[in-house]
Design a protein around this motif. Sequence first.
Motif, PDB file in Angstrom:
ATOM      1  N   ALA A   1       0.835  -1.205   0.000  1.00 43.83           N
ATOM      2  CA  ALA A   1       0.000   0.000   0.000  1.00 43.83           C
ATOM      3  C   ALA A   1       0.869   1.254   0.000  1.00 43.83           C
ATOM      4  CB  ALA A   1      -0.929  -0.012   1.210  1.00 43.83           C
ATOM      5  N   HIS A   2       1.936   1.236   0.802  1.00 43.85           N
ATOM      6  CA  HIS A   2       2.851   2.390   0.816  1.00 43.85           C
ATOM      7  C   HIS A   2       3.502   2.560  -0.556  1.00 43.85           C
ATOM      8  CE1 HIS A   2       6.076   5.116   2.149  1.00 43.85           C
ATOM      9  NE2 HIS A   2       6.862   4.364   1.388  1.00 43.85           N
ATOM     10  N   ALA A   3       4.015   1.458  -1.109  1.00 41.12           N
ATOM     11  CA  ALA A   3       4.691   1.545  -2.397  1.00 41.12           C
ATOM     12  C   ALA A   3       3.755   2.067  -3.473  1.00 41.12           C
ATOM     13  CB  ALA A   3       5.236   0.168  -2.779  1.00 41.12           C
ATOM     14  N   ARG A   4       2.511   1.639  -3.453  1.00 41.31           N
ATOM     15  CA  ARG A   4       1.572   2.092  -4.484  1.00 41.31           C
ATOM     16  C   ARG A   4       1.185   3.554  -4.280  1.00 41.31           C
ATOM     17  NH1 ARG A   4      -1.483  -3.676  -4.116  1.00 41.31           N
ATOM     18  NH2 ARG A   4      -0.267  -4.741  -5.753  1.00 41.31           N
ATOM     19  N   ARG A   5       1.112   4.025  -3.042  1.00 38.57           N
ATOM     20  CA  ARG A   5       0.851   5.451  -2.815  1.00 38.57           C
ATOM     21  C   ARG A   5       1.973   6.292  -3.399  1.00 38.57           C
ATOM     22  NH1 ARG A   5      -0.852   3.755   2.303  1.00 38.57           N
ATOM     23  NH2 ARG A   5       1.175   4.306   3.214  1.00 38.57           N
ATOM     24  N   VAL A   6       3.202   5.910  -3.089  1.00 36.64           N
ATOM     25  CA  VAL A   6       4.350   6.642  -3.620  1.00 36.64           C
ATOM     26  C   VAL A   6       4.377   6.534  -5.142  1.00 36.64           C
ATOM     27  CG1 VAL A   6       6.873   6.714  -3.692  1.00 36.64           C
ATOM     28  CG2 VAL A   6       5.701   6.337  -1.512  1.00 36.64           C
ATOM     29  N   GLY A   7       4.136   5.330  -5.657  1.00 36.40           N
ATOM     30  CA  GLY A   7       4.151   5.119  -7.096  1.00 36.40           C
ATOM     31  C   GLY A   7       3.095   5.931  -7.817  1.00 36.40           C
ATOM     32  N   ARG A   8       1.907   6.011  -7.257  1.00 37.68           N
ATOM     33  CA  ARG A   8       0.844   6.802  -7.899  1.00 37.68           C
ATOM     34  C   ARG A   8       1.230   8.281  -7.985  1.00 37.68           C
ATOM     35  NH1 ARG A   8      -2.493   2.756  -5.738  1.00 37.68           N
ATOM     36  NH2 ARG A   8      -3.890   1.939  -7.371  1.00 37.68           N
ATOM     37  N   ARG A   9       1.826   8.801  -6.922  1.00 38.70           N
ATOM     38  CA  ARG A   9       2.242  10.210  -6.964  1.00 38.70           C
ATOM     39  C   ARG A   9       3.290  10.428  -8.057  1.00 38.70           C
ATOM     40  NH1 ARG A   9       2.183   9.732  -1.185  1.00 38.70           N
ATOM     41  NH2 ARG A   9       4.475   9.645  -1.119  1.00 38.70           N
ATOM     42  N   MET A  10       4.232   9.496  -8.170  1.00 33.71           N
ATOM     43  CA  MET A  10       5.263   9.621  -9.198  1.00 33.71           C
ATOM     44  C   MET A  10       4.664   9.509 -10.599  1.00 33.71           C
ATOM     45  SD  MET A  10       8.498   9.772  -7.921  1.00 33.71           S
ATOM     46  CE  MET A  10       9.548   8.888  -9.073  1.00 33.71           C
ATOM     47  N   ILE A  11       3.792   8.541 -10.789  1.00 36.68           N
ATOM     48  CA  ILE A  11       3.186   8.318 -12.108  1.00 36.68           C
ATOM     49  C   ILE A  11       2.358   9.530 -12.520  1.00 36.68           C
ATOM     50  CG2 ILE A  11       1.430   6.948 -13.312  1.00 36.68           C
ATOM     51  CD1 ILE A  11       2.587   4.513 -11.726  1.00 36.68           C
ATOM     52  N   ALA A  12       1.568  10.069 -11.595  1.00 35.27           N
ATOM     53  CA  ALA A  12       0.756  11.241 -11.923  1.00 35.27           C
ATOM     54  C   ALA A  12       1.625  12.447 -12.257  1.00 35.27           C
ATOM     55  CB  ALA A  12      -0.181  11.566 -10.761  1.00 35.27           C
ATOM     56  N   ALA A  13       2.746  12.592 -11.569  1.00 35.08           N
ATOM     57  CA  ALA A  13       3.615  13.742 -11.819  1.00 35.08           C
ATOM     58  C   ALA A  13       4.337  13.627 -13.164  1.00 35.08           C
ATOM     59  CB  ALA A  13       4.633  13.878 -10.684  1.00 35.08           C
ATOM     60  N   TYR A  14       4.741  12.426 -13.526  1.00 40.06           N
ATOM     61  CA  TYR A  14       5.559  12.247 -14.732  1.00 40.06           C
ATOM     62  C   TYR A  14       4.728  11.935 -15.973  1.00 40.06           C
ATOM     63  CZ  TYR A  14      10.193  12.485 -12.614  1.00 40.06           C
ATOM     64  OH  TYR A  14      11.337  12.922 -12.003  1.00 40.06           O
ATOM     65  N   LEU A  15       3.789  11.016 -15.866  1.00 40.30           N
ATOM     66  CA  LEU A  15       3.117  10.534 -17.069  1.00 40.30           C
ATOM     67  C   LEU A  15       2.033  11.478 -17.567  1.00 40.30           C
ATOM     68  CD1 LEU A  15       2.967   6.661 -16.653  1.00 40.30           C
ATOM     69  CD2 LEU A  15       4.873   8.187 -17.203  1.00 40.30           C
ATOM     70  N   THR A  16       1.846  12.606 -16.868  1.00 39.05           N
ATOM     71  CA  THR A  16       0.988  13.664 -17.400  1.00 39.05           C
ATOM     72  C   THR A  16       1.797  14.687 -18.192  1.00 39.05           C
ATOM     73  OG1 THR A  16       1.194  14.806 -15.264  1.00 39.05           O
ATOM     74  CG2 THR A  16      -0.769  13.441 -15.607  1.00 39.05           C
ATOM     75  N   VAL A  17       3.130  14.588 -18.145  1.00 39.01           N
ATOM     76  CA  VAL A  17       3.976  15.415 -19.011  1.00 39.01           C
ATOM     77  C   VAL A  17       3.748  14.958 -20.456  1.00 39.01           C
ATOM     78  CG1 VAL A  17       6.368  15.967 -19.615  1.00 39.01           C
ATOM     79  CG2 VAL A  17       5.690  15.778 -17.195  1.00 39.01           C
ATOM     80  N   PRO A  18       3.546  15.881 -21.390  1.00 40.42           N
ATOM     81  CA  PRO A  18       3.146  15.480 -22.740  1.00 40.42           C
ATOM     82  C   PRO A  18       4.026  14.407 -23.374  1.00 40.42           C
ATOM     83  CG  PRO A  18       2.869  17.837 -22.497  1.00 40.42           C
ATOM     84  CD  PRO A  18       3.506  17.362 -21.225  1.00 40.42           C
ATOM     85  N   ALA A  19       5.341  14.503 -23.223  1.00 40.32           N
ATOM     86  CA  ALA A  19       6.217  13.511 -23.870  1.00 40.32           C
ATOM     87  C   ALA A  19       6.009  12.128 -23.283  1.00 40.32           C
ATOM     88  CB  ALA A  19       7.674  13.931 -23.725  1.00 40.32           C
ATOM     89  N   TYR A  20       5.835  12.050 -21.966  1.00 38.17           N
ATOM     90  CA  TYR A  20       5.633  10.748 -21.346  1.00 38.17           C
ATOM     91  C   TYR A  20       4.227  10.218 -21.611  1.00 38.17           C
ATOM     92  CZ  TYR A  20      10.100  10.779 -18.928  1.00 38.17           C
ATOM     93  OH  TYR A  20      11.448  10.757 -18.647  1.00 38.17           O
ATOM     94  N   ALA A  21       3.243  11.116 -21.692  1.00 38.09           N
ATOM     95  CA  ALA A  21       1.896  10.678 -22.050  1.00 38.09           C
ATOM     96  C   ALA A  21       1.889  10.077 -23.453  1.00 38.09           C
ATOM     97  CB  ALA A  21       0.925  11.850 -21.954  1.00 38.09           C
ATOM     98  N   ALA A  22       2.554  10.742 -24.386  1.00 35.26           N
ATOM     99  CA  ALA A  22       2.628  10.211 -25.747  1.00 35.26           C
ATOM    100  C   ALA A  22       3.381   8.880 -25.775  1.00 35.26           C
ATOM    101  CB  ALA A  22       3.314  11.233 -26.656  1.00 35.26           C
ATOM    102  N   PHE A  23       4.418   8.768 -24.968  1.00 33.84           N
ATOM    103  CA  PHE A  23       5.188   7.529 -24.876  1.00 33.84           C
ATOM    104  C   PHE A  23       4.298   6.379 -24.444  1.00 33.84           C
ATOM    105  CE2 PHE A  23       8.307   5.156 -21.980  1.00 33.84           C
ATOM    106  CZ  PHE A  23       8.801   4.351 -22.995  1.00 33.84           C
TER     107      PHE A  23
END
Length: 320
Positions: A210-232
């Motif tokens: 649960a801890h790992a997924r909380r941290v992971g979700r914050r990272m994913i939301a911060a990075y994969l909403t960047v246009p280049a990573y979203a397109a990737f």
Amino acid sequence: MTVPLGGIPLSEHRGVFAALADAGFTDLWTSEVAGSDAFTPLTLAAAWAPQFRLGTAIAPVFTRGPGLLAMTAAALAETAPGRFQLGIGASSPVVVGDWNAADFTDPFQRSRDMLRFLRAALAGELVDEQFETFPVRRFRLERPPAVPPQVLLAALRPGMLRLAAAEADGVILNWLSPADVTTALAEVKTDKPDFDVAARIFVCPTDDAAHARRVGRRMIAAYLTVPAYAAFHRWLGRDETLAPMWQAWSAGDRKGALAAIPDEVVDDLIVHGTADECRAKVEAYVAAGITVPAMALLPTPTLESGDPAAILPLLTSLGR
């Protein structure tokens, strides 16, 4: 391993480097976002732990001028001869524009031009050329390194991946699963014998999923909403899976975006579990074709403590 480690001052990293060496780690890699720069931790490592290979993943191609980037890389290559690899990449509009007051325009062309300039400059050549994205007039390094560093290019989608294969000494991948490595490397067709495939692998060493997924979700939301990573990730086939996150984020609903990220996406992109489980998952990247699996540790209570007595044994368990 990606350094520096959070919670431990750079001035105390001599012990960190020693623990990593004892644990069997061979490479130290840095990133450059808003923490330390990419070169200072590696300079300390070159002096304190000369057994390591060193690499930047990445130094942005927009935030330093061509000459300064060449000089900085040459100085580290001189300090660690034959042990330094220069990883460069476009970075992002936030890092380049919002934080460094530079124009994030034509990232492919800028990366290509900087790659070509650096390969010539680090070889000691006189560079006098009008590149597409910048001019260089009669630049020659006063201290060209006796062993020029290999230059690796960070790449996500086909164009940049093919550029790395054609003109760089290696490619740097990021934010992908072992299965995604196969998709990316299908675009990297090269017969260069020493061509490295590096990847930053995010590791949360805890059996508290649960801890790992909380941290992971914050990272994913911060990075994969960047246009280049979203397109990737659309290119990788996650369009439908991540569409709810992107929609919520675009609407300003940050909590909704976090909640929309499925567990399976977190588990694909974030390595977590016991030390043994984390090592096995990292080895899956190697089996898929990664030659430089650079772990990047995500926060856990142990790591956030800043207590070397607790952190150094964790490093040992991850390396064995």
